[in-house]
Each structure stands twice: as structure tokens, then as C-alpha cells.
Design an enzyme around this catalytic site. Structure first.
Site, PDB file in Angstrom:
ATOM      1  CD  GLU A  82      -1.628  -2.344   1.771  1.00 19.35           C
ATOM      2  OE1 GLU A  82      -0.413  -2.565   1.936  1.00 19.35           O
ATOM      3  OE2 GLU A  82      -2.512  -3.160   2.070  1.00 19.35           O
ATOM      4  NE  ARG A 286       3.202  -9.712   1.818  1.00 16.78           N
ATOM      5  CZ  ARG A 286       3.553  -8.540   2.328  1.00 16.78           C
ATOM      6  NH1 ARG A 286       4.760  -8.375   2.845  1.00 16.78           N
ATOM      7  NH2 ARG A 286       2.719  -7.516   2.313  1.00 16.78           N
ATOM      8  CD  GLU A 328      18.501  -7.938   0.150  1.00 24.97           C
ATOM      9  OE1 GLU A 328      19.598  -7.451  -0.174  1.00 24.97           O
ATOM     10  OE2 GLU A 328      18.383  -9.035   0.731  1.00 24.97           O
ATOM     11  CG  ASN A 352       1.530  -5.942  -7.111  1.00 18.32           C
ATOM     12  OD1 ASN A 352       1.050  -6.201  -8.209  1.00 18.32           O
ATOM     13  ND2 ASN A 352       2.147  -4.808  -6.851  1.00 18.32           N
ATOM     14  N   PRO A 353       1.413  -9.186  -8.717  1.00 16.80           N
ATOM     15  CG  PRO A 353       0.008  -9.859 -10.491  1.00 16.80           C
ATOM     16  CD  PRO A 353      -0.012  -9.226  -9.102  1.00 16.80           C
TER      17      PRO A 353
END
Length: 448
Positions: A82, A286, A328, A352-353
Site C-alpha cells: 500500500e 512474505r 530485496e 501483487n504480480p
């Protein structure tokens, strides 16, 4: 995508918002009298490493610095995705003569955004939604305009802004079907909050319809700001070093994995290793603190692993490299053109791709992508990404690409082409914000 309509009025605040419901009053009262317990929760989170102990007071609304002189826009993004989507708006508002206060709710987002903010922007932590903490935050910073990303609709914050006649604009607004059903169980409460939003800039037509049905008075479709985000940066020296370590080994990345997907990555590696003995799997959890869990899953499959957070490197004897560091992803996306995005084989909603697709990767993902439906629909429909059902399906898809590298280039080109029509959300969003800016300038001139 339709062009954004202008708001019906550039007046800052919807003046006829319904009164707060009993549920909202009880929520605010509970956080008021329960403030000591919330402070205790913050202290516990700090001991767990989930809060910054040196800046814990900011989470209670106590400022960490002085307010900049002049007009100020407050922008809030809860976590990494976000807040990075707001960078283009930060630049745009600074160019329009505003200072910008950027707030985040997680340590990872704070650590990442701190080095990327331009001159004219400052960072603070978002206070928890206790009424007194929110009040002193707003009274210190006195923003002229508040922009909140996606679905960060906190009752005390919304009520506090409305009470102070500070316009609240929801940017990159997202409302999943699951969230819509949840809000729909208390429709009067939903309307009481959403009616206090000056304008909602929704990502898609579906999001806009859900916000409208719940009572948001002014809804505009402006697109997804993440399509306009810069690709993640990279340390060129680290990139060269890792490329030297890896050499010509085949490589794939499992990015932004969640619990359950690390074991999948390890099993897939074990399958692929029978045909490609030199293959290297890079797992980027994640949440970096889960690095030990990822390494344990590798050991359970008989694989040798190394953790980046502990100084490990992907030398020739390493099967699975655990990239348990923050910020990274841009480095690891550049080491391979084969990327599996996590949060999609488990019911998290996907990740998110856009970044790996823009960096030329063939994107693989699971079926649970409800947080990014539009972009995955575009990528899958254009042949720019591939959905896999489980570990066996993922192993088969990776084997197909490794056996025919030309297919990687084809899916990467298709992915880049599929994203192009969705760009421009930053400009569309700023076009809707400009009438608010003009109104504030007029008000300032009149007051002189």
C-alpha cells in the site's frame, strides 16, 4: 477503463453524514476505557519485534517530530504494498506545493519507505485507533487533506477527521467480495462510516459498485496505483555477487510465500532436482522472521539450505536459498525469469504480480487471488501468467518452462503487454484531487 468523473462538489466534507451508530459508539467507548490494555498490547508487540520500541509513542499519537510549516497532506498505507503505491502521489503533492506526512502501520513498511521518501515528505507511525490517540495525532499534524490507501477504514480516525472538517479521500480503494459481505451484515454502520469519505477513488468497476451499494456518496474509478509504481530497486553490487555465486544454474523464485507454501516450494525442488540436479530454489517469505521455518521445511525434504539473514550464500551445494530479508525482492526478481507468487496456494488472496511481470518474468500463481482479481484476470487472459492448482501442478509448469526457455520469453512479453492499458492511475487520481487543492488555495487566499 473509463475516465474518472469529477466529484459532484469540491467542498471538503460531506455535511449530512448520518450519526454514528450504537456499534460505532460502543467501539469508540471500548477503546477509550480500554486504552491501558491497548498500551499493554503495544508493549507486548514491541517485545515480539512487531513494533519499533524506539518509536512506540507514535503508535499512541505522540508526535516524533514537529509539523512542517504550511499546507500538509497526510497519506497512509498500512503495509509495504500500500505505501509503495502512494509514492507517485507523494511526488505529485510535493510538486503542487504541499508537505507530505506518510504513515504506515507495520515495521517492514516503515523500514522500506524511509529510504525512498523525497525531500518534503516525513514518516511517522499511524496511531492505533483509540479515540484519544487519534485525536492528539490529528491535533498535532493538522493535515489539510487525508489520503488513505485501499481499505484502511478505521472508525475513530474517520470520525476524528470528519469532526475536524478535514477531507478524507480513499485512494486505490479496494473492496473484496468477502469484505463486502462483512460490511453488509451491519449496513447502517457501514453507511455511517463511508458517508464521511469525501471521495472514494476505486481500483475497478466492481470495487466502485460495492462501495456505492454500502453508502459511499462519491465514487470514482481511477484504476490501480500499483500499475504505475516503479519497479523495485536493486543493489547492483549484490546482484553481480549473487550472479557470480549462482553461475549458470537454473533458478526459480517462490516470492512472498505464506505458511504452507514453503513446504510446497521444497517439495517442488525435490521433484525438479531429479531432472535438473543443479537447480536452485530461492524462497522469499512474505514475513522475513519466518526464515527459520522455511529452512526447516527444506531440511524435512533432505535439502541443504542457507539463510540470507545469517550471511548465507547460494553456493553450488545449496539447494534452497532462504531470502529472509526485507526490501530485496527487486534483487531476486532479477536473478531469474521464473517467479511463483505466494499467498495464492493458501487462502490469503495472492500477492501483487505487477513487479515481476514488468521485470520480464513468467509469473505462476495459485487459485486464491481474490485480492488482485483484475490484474491476474488480465495476465491470465493474455497468456502472461499461468495458474497452478497445487505442488504437482507447479512442478509440472516449472518443468515445462525449464525444458523450453523460449516459452518464458513468450509469457513475459504477453504479461508486459497485458499491463500497459492499465497504467496512468496516478495521473487520474491527481486529476480528481486537483479541485480539492484549488478549493484549499482559495480558502487560504480568502483568509489572508
Amino acid at each position: 477503463m473509463r475516465a474518472p468523473a469529477q466529484p459532484a462538489s469540491v467542498k471538503a466534507i460531506p455535511t449530512k453524514a448520518p450519526p454514528l451508530t450504537a456499534i460505532l459508539k460502543l467501539y469508540r467507548y471500548g477503546l477509550l476505557v480500554g486504552e491501558p490494555a491497548v498500551a499493554g498490547l503495544l508493549a507486548w508487540r514491541s517485545r515480539q519485534g512487531k513494533e519499533d520500541p524506539g518509536r512506540l509513542s507514535e503508535r499512541r499519537g505522540l508526535p516524533g517530530r514537529a509539523r512542517p510549516i504550511g499546507r500538509l497532506v497526510w497519506m497512509h498505507g498500512a503495509s509495504v504494498g500500500e505505501i509503495l503505491s502512494l509514492v507517485g502521489l507523494v511526488d505529485g503533492m510535493i510538486a503542487r506545493g504541499f508537505s507530505v506526512l506518510v504513515t504506515t502501520g507495520t515495521r517492514s513498511a516503515a523500514d522500506l519507505i524511509g529510504s525512498r521518501l523525497p525531500s518534503g515528505a516525513v514518516h511517522q507511525y499511524m496511531p492505533l485507533d483509540a479515540p484519544r490517540w487519534v485525536g492528539r495525532f490529528l491535533d498535532h499534524w493538522r493535515p489539510d487533506l487525508a489520503l488513505v490507501a485501499e481499505s484502511e477504514i478505521w472508525p475513530s480516525t474517520v470520525a476524528g477527521l470528519h469532526a475536524r472538517a478535514i477531507p478524507l479521500i480513499l485512494v486505490n480503494g479496494r473492496m473484496s467480495e468477502r469484505s463486502f459481505r462483512g460490511w453488509g451484515r451491519t449496513p447502517r454502520t457501514a453507511r455511517a462510516l463511508l458517508a464521511r469519505i469525501s471521495v472514494c477513488l476505486a481500483q475497478t468497476e466492481e470495487d466502485a459498485a460495492r462501495f456505492t451499494q454500502l453508502g459511499t456518496p462519491r465514487v470514482v474509478v481511477s484504476g490501480n496505483l500499483k500499475y504505475d509504481s516503479d519497479v523495485p530497486p536493486v543493489d547492483e553490487q549484490q546482484l553481480a555477487h549473487l550472479r557470480d555465486c549462482i553461475g549458470d544454474r537454473p533458478v526459480w523464485v517462490a516470492a512472498s510465500t505464506h505458511p504452507g507454501e514453503d513446504a510446497v516450494a521444497a517439495r517442488v525442488h525435490a521433484v525438479l532436482k531429479r531432472r535438473w540436479p543443479e537447480i536452485l530454489t530461492i524462497v522469499v517469505p512474505r514475513h522475513p522472521h519466518r526464515g527459520g521455518d522455511v529452512a526447516a521445511r527444506a531440511s524435512a525434504e533432505g535439502l541443504r539450505s542457507a539463510r540470507r539473514s545469517q550471511g548465507g550464500r547460494p553456493h553450488g551445494s545449496i539447494d534452497l536459498y532462504v531470502a529472509d530479508t526485507l526490501g530485496e525482492l527487486g534483487l531476486f526478481y532479477r536473478l531469474t525469469s521464473l517467479v511463483f507468487l505466494g499467498g495464492s496456494l493458501v487462502e490469503h488472496g495472492g500477492q501483487n504480480p505487477i513487479e515481476p511481470a514488468r521485470l520480464g518474468a513468467a509469473v505462476l500463481h495459485g487459485p486464491h487471488i481474490f485480492n488482485f482479481t483484475q490484474v491476474y484476470r488480465a495476465l491470465d487472459g493474455a497468456g502472461g501468467a499461468r495458474c497452478v492448482a497445487d505442488a504437482d501442478d507447479l512442478a509440472a509448469a516449472l518443468a515445462d518452462f525449464l525444458a523450453e526457455p523460449a516459452r518464458i520469453d513468450a509469457i513475459a512479453r504477453a504479461g508486459a503487454a497485458a499491463l500497459a492499458p492499465f497504467e496512468g492511475a496516478v495521473d487520474r487520481t491527481l486529476a480528481v484531487l486537483d479541485p480539492f487543492i484549488a478549493q484549499m488555495r482559495l480558502t487560504a487566499m480568502t483568509a489572508q
